[in-house]
Enzyme design. Structure first.
Site, short mmCIF file in Angstrom:
data_model
loop_
_atom_site.label_atom_id
_atom_site.label_comp_id
_atom_site.label_asym_id
_atom_site.label_seq_id
_atom_site.Cartn_x
_atom_site.Cartn_y
_atom_site.Cartn_z
N HIS A 241 -0.39 144.92 -48.52
CA HIS A 241 -1.49 145.46 -47.69
C HIS A 241 -1.29 146.83 -46.74
O HIS A 241 -0.60 146.02 -46.07
CB HIS A 241 -2.22 144.78 -47.40
CG HIS A 241 -3.10 144.08 -48.08
ND1 HIS A 241 -3.97 143.83 -48.78
CD2 HIS A 241 -2.16 142.62 -48.35
CE1 HIS A 241 -4.20 142.84 -49.42
NE2 HIS A 241 -3.16 141.79 -49.15
N HIS B 298 2.93 141.82 -53.28
CA HIS B 298 1.81 142.63 -53.02
C HIS B 298 2.02 143.22 -51.35
O HIS B 298 2.06 141.94 -50.69
CB HIS B 298 1.13 143.54 -53.47
CG HIS B 298 -0.06 141.93 -52.75
ND1 HIS B 298 0.20 140.83 -53.90
CD2 HIS B 298 -1.11 141.78 -52.18
CE1 HIS B 298 -1.24 139.75 -53.58
NE2 HIS B 298 -1.58 140.97 -52.06
#
Ligand code: AMP
Length: 187
Positions: A175, A173
């Site tokens: 951010h 992922h």
């Protein structure tokens, strides 16, 4: 066709437990929030098993989605470290528990026969292509979402990797952090 949702943080179908988590995260000081992030990262066991992000993708638990298409989901972090804190994840992680799992081309193929080497290189190239495409999509989506969030003066993209990188969820992922002045070094 991408689906874009711009609901206020924590207002879309929040269960009472997620509402409580959001409330708790807002009551934490930056120092305690940072410490608990680090504790969560050190406690996390790197693994290829399904994570909480799979539950979010499958809509088994609520999240505040800001962008969705066939390949990527972006939703607000439950414990925001900036006024805007969004996570951008691939819907299919393809073995990418973290960025360090991106396929590395193998140099030494001298132990293999000609045909094995060709097959090996073909498979390796196909993995690498897929992984580069996933990462490229995440970064491109981050740019789209930053624009959508009005972060015209700048923002920061972060990918934590492994325990020392403070990774707590083993599903690749990015951010997206913005809405305040960032500092350097990041700590
Ligand atoms: P990392 O520490 O880089 O692995 O980031 C994982 C992030 O996921 C942290 O910032 C958490 O606050 C966030 N997170 C964990 N669970 C949820 C959730 N249910 N909804 C939104 N964000 C979450």
């Amino acid at each position: 066709m991408p689906i874009v949702r711009r609901g206020m943080r924590g207002t879309e179908n929040p269960s009472s437990s997620s509402r409580l988590q959001v409330l708790t995260s807002h009551l934490l000081t930056p120092q305690t929030a940072m410490a608990s992030e680090k504790e969560a990262a050190l406690a996390a066991v790197p693994s290829d098993s399904p994570t909480i992000f799979d539950k979010i993708i499958n809509k088994e638990i609520p999240s505040n989605v800001v962008y969705e298409d066939d390949n990527v989901l972006a939703f607000r972090d439950i414990s925001p470290q900036a006024p805007t804190h969004i996570l951008i994840i691939p819907k299919v992680k393809d073995g990418l528990t973290g960025i360090s799992k991106m396929h590395t081309p193998v140099n030494g193929t001298s132990d293999y026969t000609g045909q094995e080497t060709i097959t090996f290189c073909f498979v390796a190239r196909s993995w690498l292509r897929r992984h580069c495409e996933i990462l490229g999509r995440l970064l491109y989506t981050a740019k789209l979402v930053a624009k959508q969030e009005g972060l015209d003066d700048g923002y920061r993209l972060v990918i934590n990797d492994g325990p020392k990188g403070c990774q707590s969820v083993y599903h690749l992922h990015v951010h997206l952090l913005g809405g305040r002045q960032m500092n350097w070094p990041p700590g």
